[in-house]
Design a protein around this motif. Structure first.
Motif, PDB file in Angstrom:
ATOM      1  N   ASN A 220       0.824  -1.209   0.000  1.00 29.12           N
ATOM      2  CA  ASN A 220       0.000   0.000   0.000  1.00 29.12           C
ATOM      3  C   ASN A 220       0.853   1.251   0.000  1.00 29.12           C
ATOM      4  O   ASN A 220       0.517   2.258  -0.634  1.00 29.12           O
ATOM      5  N   ASN A 344      -6.752  -3.898  -5.103  1.00 27.20           N
ATOM      6  CA  ASN A 344      -7.114  -3.681  -3.705  1.00 27.20           C
ATOM      7  C   ASN A 344      -8.333  -4.481  -3.286  1.00 27.20           C
ATOM      8  O   ASN A 344      -8.381  -5.009  -2.165  1.00 27.20           O
ATOM      9  N   ASN A 348      -6.152  -8.688  -3.741  1.00 26.19           N
ATOM     10  CA  ASN A 348      -5.519  -8.713  -2.412  1.00 26.19           C
ATOM     11  C   ASN A 348      -6.234  -9.617  -1.411  1.00 26.19           C
ATOM     12  O   ASN A 348      -5.579 -10.304  -0.619  1.00 26.19           O
TER      13      ASN A 348
END
Length: 470
Positions: A220, A344, A348
């Motif tokens: 991130n 994301n 992930n």
């Protein structure tokens, strides 16, 4: 539904607030504000993101009662980091006042960036606690408080004291204050009473959080450093006004994607965690595969629709000083922002469920490397817009690497291919239906594109039951 409603409200108000601040500060000061805001997000990611990630993965209503040291370990970690960062901010502010006592001074701006990061970290952590316990009403109230305070404090500050550093501090303060009314509802918290940690539990708990969260934090951080470096590169070569053009397009575009994606991910991921708690790892991975189909079925039309209405949005909403560059940058950024959202919110979670998050870091580093090469080569050929292309290429490379890692090999996740193929076909049909309305007058084009897109895509989703969304 309260979580999704909160995200929609948050996105709408943030969109309006971003436009208002850009209008009051102007391109150059908005460029400084956007660069500092990106720095605050990087700081929050590096220092506080592991708390949010650990809360969503390891905290729940059951854990709150059975393992209270989980919550207390998170609380203590936040306060230690926040106090250290606040002391550093005070030192930077003092040195800034002594060396260069102006609101645009680098040390003063750095101090404001740190204060903003503390507020963002506190809000994100408490929002994660509310979601982890499925207290949708508490989450909605947190978002409402934050947005009301942000609009009053940030817009008011930009109006009365139009300097980026004061708007930054007002933003951090609004997020900090938003948590206070929720103290009793969330309970056992930073400002409340918690039982003493059992002997040895603190170290064990922090080790668990670090092993799980550090790879995700690293990834991130890379994805947050990327836009920070890109904005700095534009500011250094083309000036802060050009950085402001780029930042407004990037910020509004990322909100368009991240709002819906984050709402779905944070709801769907908690369902996957519950599936693992009650039925085991195989059930959790099956749920993650279903979640991917849902996320793509809602994010892909979001990307296509945002591209379709960009000219109308620019003419109707974007401040006059930003028009022209806003649409140019937006068109170049949309593919990359879509890829970032897929990473994301779709890919992930595969590695989060498996608790093996190192592939996420590898993909992020490859994306950063591609972005860096693009920064060296593309601006020479394309000017400042080459920076936007470099960012998009970096994010496309990252999603390709992570996708190959998740969907190949012995442990590959089996995706619902039918739903993904139907999503792509439905989006193509939607774009073809919307294209004739894109060239109308902006006041007509915006509602016409939205209505046509919703009608065509919604009808196809309903009749074909894409991703089970019917």
């Amino acid at each position: 539904m309260a979580v999704i409603a909160a995200f929609v409200l948050n996105a709408g108000l943030n969109f309006i607030l971003g436009i208002a601040i850009a209008r009051m500060l102007g391109p150059a000061d908005f460029g400084r504000f956007a660069l500092a805001t990106a720095g605050a997000v990087v700081l929050n990611t590096i220092l506080f993101e592991w708390l949010r990630l650990s809360a969503t993965r390891f905290y729940s209503a059951r854990v709150r009662e059975a393992e209270p040291w989980i919550r207390q370990g998170l609380d203590r970690a936040y306060w230690v980091i926040a106090l250290a960062l606040f002391a550093t901010a005070a030192l930077c502010a003092g040195l800034g006042i002594a060396v260069n006592p102006t609101p645009e001074g680098r040390l003063v701006m750095t101090a404001g960036t740190m204060v903003a990061a503390i507020g963002i970290g506190l809000f994100d952590y408490h929002a994660a606690l509310a979601r982890a316990r499925f207290i949708g009403s508490a989450y909605l109230r947190l978002v409402v408080w934050k947005n009301v305070l942000a609009f009053v404090l940030m817009a008011g500050t930009a109006w009365l004291f139009p300097q980026p550093v004061w708007v930054l501090i007002a933003g951090g303060l609004s997020q900090f204050l938003a948590v206070l009314p929720m103290r009793k509802i969330l309970g056992d918290g930073l400002l409340g009473h918690a039982p003493a940690l059992p002997h040895g539990r603190a170290r064990e708990t922090l080790r668990l959080f670090a092993a799980y969260g550090l790879p995700l934090i690293a990834a991130n951080a890379v994805y947050q450093i990327m836009p920070f470096l890109n904005r700095a590169a534009i500011a250094g070569t083309a000036g802060f006004a050009e950085a402001g053009y780029f930042a407004l397009a990037a910020d509004l575009g990322s909100r368009a994607f991240s709002t819906l994606g984050a709402a779905l991910d944070l709801l769907l991921f908690q369902i996957a965690v519950q599936a693992e708690e009650h039925h085991g790892r195989e059930a959790a991975e099956t749920q993650v595969a279903r979640n991917i189909a849902i996320v793509v079925a809602l994010l892909l039309p979001c990307a296509a629709g945002y591209w379709a209405v960009t000219p109308a949005l620019q003419a109707l909403i974007v401040p006059a000083e930003f028009r022209g560059p806003f649409a140019d940058y937006t068109d170049l950024l949309i593919p990359g922002l879509f890829c970032l959202s897929i990473m994301n919110f779709a890919l992930n979670p595969i590695f989060q469920i498996r608790r093996r998050t190192s592939p996420v870091v590898a993909a992020a580093l490859i994306g950063l490397a591609v972005n860096a090469v693009g920064l060296v080569l593309l601006p020479r050929m394309m000017g400042p817009q080459g920076v936007a292309v470099a960012q998009t290429l970096g994010l496309v490379a990252a999603v390709a690497v992570l996708g190959l890692r998740a969907l190949t090999g012995i442990e590959r996740l089996r995706l619902p291919g039918r739903d993904l193929a139907l999503t792509a076909a439905a989006c193509l049909a939607m774009v073809l239906a919307v294209l004739p309305f894109r060239g109308l007058e902006p006041a007509l084009a915006l509602p016409a594109c939205i209505a046509a897109g919703m009608l065509v895509y919604g009808a196809l989703v309903w009749f074909l039951d894409i991703a089970g969304l019917r």
